[in-house]
Design a protein around this motif. Structure first.
Motif, PDB file in Angstrom:
ATOM      1  N   ARG A 247      74.993   9.851  13.835  1.00 44.32           N
ATOM      2  CA  ARG A 247      74.037  10.169  14.898  1.00 44.32           C
ATOM      3  C   ARG A 247      72.651  10.422  14.319  1.00 44.32           C
ATOM      4  NH1 ARG A 247      74.571  13.881  20.269  1.00 44.32           N
ATOM      5  NH2 ARG A 247      72.345  14.015  20.712  1.00 44.32           N
ATOM      6  N   LEU A 248      72.604  11.166  13.215  1.00 45.82           N
ATOM      7  CA  LEU A 248      71.311  11.443  12.590  1.00 45.82           C
ATOM      8  C   LEU A 248      70.641  10.156  12.139  1.00 45.82           C
ATOM      9  CD1 LEU A 248      69.219  13.446  11.534  1.00 45.82           C
ATOM     10  CD2 LEU A 248      70.561  13.621   9.415  1.00 45.82           C
ATOM     11  N   LEU A 249      71.421   9.203  11.606  1.00 43.50           N
ATOM     12  CA  LEU A 249      70.860   7.923  11.181  1.00 43.50           C
ATOM     13  C   LEU A 249      70.234   7.181  12.363  1.00 43.50           C
ATOM     14  CD1 LEU A 249      70.486   5.670   9.057  1.00 43.50           C
ATOM     15  CD2 LEU A 249      72.779   4.849   9.665  1.00 43.50           C
ATOM     16  N   VAL A 250      70.928   7.161  13.499  1.00 43.48           N
ATOM     17  CA  VAL A 250      70.398   6.483  14.685  1.00 43.48           C
ATOM     18  C   VAL A 250      69.144   7.197  15.191  1.00 43.48           C
ATOM     19  CG1 VAL A 250      70.899   5.799  17.060  1.00 43.48           C
ATOM     20  CG2 VAL A 250      72.667   5.599  15.304  1.00 43.48           C
ATOM     21  N   GLU A 251      69.166   8.524  15.193  1.00 40.51           N
ATOM     22  CA  GLU A 251      68.008   9.285  15.671  1.00 40.51           C
ATOM     23  C   GLU A 251      66.787   9.040  14.790  1.00 40.51           C
ATOM     24  OE1 GLU A 251      70.200  13.120  17.813  1.00 40.51           O
ATOM     25  OE2 GLU A 251      69.501  13.274  15.751  1.00 40.51           O
ATOM     26  N   LEU A 252      66.979   9.040  13.473  1.00 38.78           N
ATOM     27  CA  LEU A 252      65.851   8.783  12.571  1.00 38.78           C
ATOM     28  C   LEU A 252      65.284   7.383  12.783  1.00 38.78           C
ATOM     29  CD1 LEU A 252      67.139  10.385   9.230  1.00 38.78           C
ATOM     30  CD2 LEU A 252      65.313  11.230  10.703  1.00 38.78           C
ATOM     31  N   THR A 253      66.169   6.420  13.025  1.00 36.24           N
ATOM     32  CA  THR A 253      65.698   5.054  13.272  1.00 36.24           C
ATOM     33  C   THR A 253      64.856   4.990  14.537  1.00 36.24           C
ATOM     34  OG1 THR A 253      67.657   4.155  12.169  1.00 36.24           O
ATOM     35  CG2 THR A 253      66.433   2.674  13.609  1.00 36.24           C
ATOM     36  N   LEU A 254      65.305   5.645  15.602  1.00 40.16           N
ATOM     37  CA  LEU A 254      64.553   5.623  16.856  1.00 40.16           C
ATOM     38  C   LEU A 254      63.234   6.384  16.728  1.00 40.16           C
ATOM     39  CD1 LEU A 254      67.395   6.082  19.510  1.00 40.16           C
ATOM     40  CD2 LEU A 254      66.274   3.989  18.745  1.00 40.16           C
ATOM     41  N   ILE A 255      63.221   7.450  15.929  1.00 43.48           N
ATOM     42  CA  ILE A 255      61.959   8.166  15.689  1.00 43.48           C
ATOM     43  C   ILE A 255      60.958   7.253  14.991  1.00 43.48           C
ATOM     44  CG2 ILE A 255      60.910  10.046  14.363  1.00 43.48           C
ATOM     45  CD1 ILE A 255      63.427  11.692  14.924  1.00 43.48           C
ATOM     46  N   GLN A 256      61.444   6.467  14.022  1.00 40.69           N
ATOM     47  CA  GLN A 256      60.560   5.518  13.343  1.00 40.69           C
ATOM     48  C   GLN A 256      60.043   4.457  14.308  1.00 40.69           C
ATOM     49  OE1 GLN A 256      63.502   4.709  10.095  1.00 40.69           O
ATOM     50  NE2 GLN A 256      61.748   4.975   8.747  1.00 40.69           N
ATOM     51  N   LEU A 257      60.906   4.011  15.215  1.00 35.60           N
ATOM     52  CA  LEU A 257      60.464   3.023  16.208  1.00 35.60           C
ATOM     53  C   LEU A 257      59.358   3.591  17.086  1.00 35.60           C
ATOM     54  CD1 LEU A 257      63.804   1.411  17.486  1.00 35.60           C
ATOM     55  CD2 LEU A 257      62.245   0.554  15.764  1.00 35.60           C
ATOM     56  N   ALA A 258      59.487   4.873  17.435  1.00 37.22           N
ATOM     57  CA  ALA A 258      58.511   5.499  18.322  1.00 37.22           C
ATOM     58  C   ALA A 258      57.185   5.783  17.627  1.00 37.22           C
ATOM     59  CB  ALA A 258      59.085   6.799  18.900  1.00 37.22           C
ATOM     60  N   GLN A 259      57.105   5.590  16.312  1.00 37.27           N
ATOM     61  CA  GLN A 259      55.875   5.877  15.574  1.00 37.27           C
ATOM     62  C   GLN A 259      55.195   4.607  15.053  1.00 37.27           C
ATOM     63  OE1 GLN A 259      57.080   8.595  12.507  1.00 37.27           O
ATOM     64  NE2 GLN A 259      57.167  10.346  13.884  1.00 37.27           N
ATOM     65  N   ILE A 260      55.731   3.438  15.399  1.00 33.69           N
ATOM     66  CA  ILE A 260      55.164   2.186  14.879  1.00 33.69           C
ATOM     67  C   ILE A 260      53.756   1.963  15.411  1.00 33.69           C
ATOM     68  CG2 ILE A 260      55.400  -0.329  14.883  1.00 33.69           C
ATOM     69  CD1 ILE A 260      58.409   0.026  14.884  1.00 33.69           C
ATOM     70  N   THR A 261      53.553   2.224  16.697  1.00 35.03           N
ATOM     71  CA  THR A 261      52.280   1.869  17.326  1.00 35.03           C
ATOM     72  C   THR A 261      51.257   2.994  17.318  1.00 35.03           C
ATOM     73  OG1 THR A 261      53.137   2.568  19.495  1.00 35.03           O
ATOM     74  CG2 THR A 261      53.428   0.252  18.869  1.00 35.03           C
ATOM     75  N   GLN A 262      51.579   4.126  16.719  1.00 34.56           N
ATOM     76  CA  GLN A 262      50.632   5.241  16.746  1.00 34.56           C
ATOM     77  C   GLN A 262      49.397   4.916  15.901  1.00 34.56           C
ATOM     78  OE1 GLN A 262      52.734   8.539  15.187  1.00 34.56           O
ATOM     79  NE2 GLN A 262      52.686   7.835  13.081  1.00 34.56           N
ATOM     80  N   GLU A 263      48.275   5.439  16.304  1.00 35.53           N
ATOM     81  CA  GLU A 263      47.012   5.169  15.626  1.00 35.53           C
ATOM     82  C   GLU A 263      46.916   5.994  14.359  1.00 35.53           C
ATOM     83  OE1 GLU A 263      44.508   4.345  19.755  1.00 35.53           O
ATOM     84  OE2 GLU A 263      43.997   5.997  18.419  1.00 35.53           O
ATOM     85  N   ASP A 264      46.274   5.427  13.361  1.00 34.54           N
ATOM     86  CA  ASP A 264      46.135   6.120  12.084  1.00 34.54           C
ATOM     87  C   ASP A 264      45.259   7.353  12.195  1.00 34.54           C
ATOM     88  OD1 ASP A 264      47.734   4.302  10.889  1.00 34.54           O
ATOM     89  OD2 ASP A 264      46.091   3.035  10.194  1.00 34.54           O
ATOM     90  N   ASP A 265      44.260   7.324  13.078  1.00 37.87           N
ATOM     91  CA  ASP A 265      43.343   8.457  13.161  1.00 37.87           C
ATOM     92  C   ASP A 265      43.725   9.413  14.283  1.00 37.87           C
ATOM     93  OD1 ASP A 265      40.681   6.776  15.024  1.00 37.87           O
ATOM     94  OD2 ASP A 265      42.876   6.704  15.181  1.00 37.87           O
ATOM     95  N   GLY A 266      44.947   9.272  14.842  1.00 44.01           N
ATOM     96  CA  GLY A 266      45.347  10.176  15.911  1.00 44.01           C
ATOM     97  C   GLY A 266      45.684  11.546  15.372  1.00 44.01           C
ATOM     98  N   ASP A 267      45.692  12.545  16.292  1.00 47.77           N
ATOM     99  CA  ASP A 267      46.050  13.897  15.877  1.00 47.77           C
ATOM    100  C   ASP A 267      47.554  14.074  15.984  1.00 47.77           C
ATOM    101  OD1 ASP A 267      44.900  15.351  19.020  1.00 47.77           O
ATOM    102  OD2 ASP A 267      46.443  13.872  18.565  1.00 47.77           O
ATOM    103  N   ALA A 268      47.991  15.304  15.926  1.00 49.49           N
ATOM    104  CA  ALA A 268      49.421  15.569  15.945  1.00 49.49           C
ATOM    105  C   ALA A 268      50.044  15.259  17.291  1.00 49.49           C
ATOM    106  CB  ALA A 268      49.680  17.030  15.589  1.00 49.49           C
ATOM    107  N   ALA A 269      49.253  15.222  18.382  1.00 55.16           N
ATOM    108  CA  ALA A 269      49.708  14.828  19.717  1.00 55.16           C
ATOM    109  C   ALA A 269      50.889  15.660  20.174  1.00 55.16           C
ATOM    110  CB  ALA A 269      50.052  13.344  19.748  1.00 55.16           C
TER     111      ALA A 269
END
Length: 506
Positions: A247-269
């Motif tokens: 489960r942790l492996l799947v969760e980490l993968t989905l977290i990485q997917l959710a961070q692909i499009t984030q901007e480099d200069d964005g804040d912690a949001a």
């Protein structure tokens, strides 16, 4: 085996009506070797009135002696659209109402087999009591609703990590497996990728309404996001079975997917995006390092040594070299430098330690992004004119590659070890590579490589060229047997040892 023997007995009896006796053997690949051998005797010389039809989905498991005596007909798997069309015809003939999405799920579940599709259709029609709906079908077949995949992709595009985690928890709570979820999401993203281009939309095996949904979501997605998402999901699928916390492996993968499009200069949001302080801190430290190096260049030699030791943390850590004096124009790197001090052949004192830090000083950590007009410090090397041979060049080149192995350029360093080096007109060095890919990779850092070789060879007049090897320059690689024979021919002692120990090459 006994069934095959009984079948062979039946072949001896001519047909009572008609011209032929036809025997259909389904899943013929399941026969044992003994059964195949028994069947082969009849197949070699069959009666004129006997025809065998062998059906299988795994042709590679049938003995070659059997296949060589048969006419082979390969049938393609049915497409999803073809299965849906036939199921619609069956439903209308039987008076069964249906939803297009429901038939699409049945067709995908059948995986190209019409027989399986009809079996599933019959099962679902009985479960739904003549009214086949999408919700009842996914409930009966235990299929994850495609809406979950659309929701996950939308949340990943918006960097909504929390919402993705909630969706995953709901999926797992309904009894679906994490690996099944990852594979389903990968197939979904693959279909979205195909929907980006009208030419590849036809590769999506789904109903027309489902294709339209893929096309609508594809409008929001960049190809870079889809490529990286597929790579992450594929890595998760490979590691899923070996993971002790799936489960942790799947969760980490989905977290990485959710961070692909984030901007480099964005804040912690609000905690949904990673903090960027590490990058800022790194840039600040690099700026301080550059300032210290610039200030130390004006100090006496002994004080500069102490200053660099203080910056590196310890005099025994890292390669502590003397600061380089003067400048060297990269744009004119192929022009020999005037040698004012030919007698100065003394090599600088070098302490071996953290090789990675020393290599970054010589090669630079971002050589590709530097401008051609940049001045590269050479120090006393510009005035040196030491003699060197091809063996010296090869030795220094390998030492440079070994230092690169401790950096992020380790893969390139391994390939650079196979570069041929020739001293043509002293002090000019030819670097000969065997393919254009390696030539392009080395070209990105070639200016730094030249400066490094000039420093290591203590000759400021060193010039280098990078070129592809000609056909006659490409050495043929010897096989193990050829290599051993070469050792025997060139070394009598090795030949004696080979005879004494009876060595052989496997």
């Amino acid at each position: 085996m006994e069934h095959i023997k009984a079948l062979m007995e039946q072949t001896r009896i001519p047909p009572q009506t008609g011209r032929y006796k036809v025997f259909i053997i389904d899943e013929v690949h399941m026969l044992s070797t003994a059964a195949f051998n028994s069947f082969l005797k009849t197949l070699e010389e069959p009666p004129s009135y006997v025809i065998f039809i062998l059906a299988t989905t795994e042709k590679h498991r049938i003995l070659p002696t059997i296949i060589s005596r048969c006419q082979v007909y390969d049938f393609e798997r049915m497409t999803v659209q073809g299965i849906i069309s036939h199921l619609k015809h069956v439903a209308e003939s039987e008076g069964i109402t249906y939803e297009d999405l429901a038939l699409n799920v049945i067709a995908e579940k059948a995986d190209g087999g019409m027989r399986d599709a009809l079996s599933i259709f019959d099962q679902v029609a009985s479960f739904c009591q003549g009214n086949i709906t999408y919700q009842k079908v996914i409930e009966d077949l235990n299929v994850l609703d495609a809406d979950n995949y659309f929701s996950i992709v939308d949340d990943c595009l918006d960097n909504k990590v929390a919402e993705v985690m909630v969706t995953l928890n709901n999926i797992l709570a309904r009894g679906f497996d994490g690996g099944q979820t990852v594979n389903g999401l990968a197939s979904h993203i693959r279909n979205v990728l195909m929907a980006l281009d009208p030419q590849t939309t036809k590769l999506i095996e789904a109903a027309e309404t489902q294709r339209q949904r893929y096309a609508e979501q594809a409008k929001r997605c960049q190809p870079k996001f889809l490529y990286k998402a597929l790579k992450l999901l594929n890595q998760c699928d490979v590691n899923y079975r070996m993971s002790s916390n799936k489960r942790l492996l799947v969760e980490l993968t989905l977290i990485q997917l959710a961070q692909i499009t984030q901007e480099d200069d964005g804040d912690a949001a609000g905690g949904r995006r990673p903090c960027k302080r590490l990058k800022s801190l790194f840039r600040k430290l690099m700026g301080e390092m550059a300032a210290v190096n610039a200030a130390s260049s004006t100090l006496p030699k002994g004080e500069r040594q102490s200053q660099e030791n203080a910056v590196n943390g310890d005099s025994d850590r890292g390669m502590v070299a003397e600061p380089l004096q003067g400048t060297y124009d990269v744009a004119r790197l192929t022009t020999p430098v005037t040698r004012d001090n030919a007698a100065n052949n003394k090599r600088p004192h070098i302490k071996i330690g953290s090789i990675g830090a020393s290599f970054s000083k010589i090669m630079g950590t971002n050589a590709v992004n530097r401008q051609v007009e940049e001045k590269i410090p050479l120090g006393e090397t510009a005035n040196e004119a030491a003699e060197f041979t091809e063996d010296d060049v090869r030795r220094e080149w390998l030492m440079m590659c070994n230092r690169m192995m401790q950096t992020k350029q380790s893969a390139l360093a391994k390939r650079m070890m196979n570069v041929q080096l020739k001293v043509t007109e002293f002090p000019h060095i030819d670097c000969i590579v065997e393919n254009t890919m390696l030539q392009g990779d080395i070209a990105e850092i070639f200016n730094r490589v030249q400066v490094t070789m000039a420093k290591c060879l203590h000759n400021g007049g060193v010039t280098m060229t990078l070129r592809l090897a000609e056909q006659k320059e490409v050495a043929r690689r010897l096989s193990p047997h050829e290599f051993m024979q070469k050792l025997i021919d060139t070394n009598p002692a090795f030949a004696a040892m080979q005879r004494e120990l009876q060595l052989e090459v496997e």
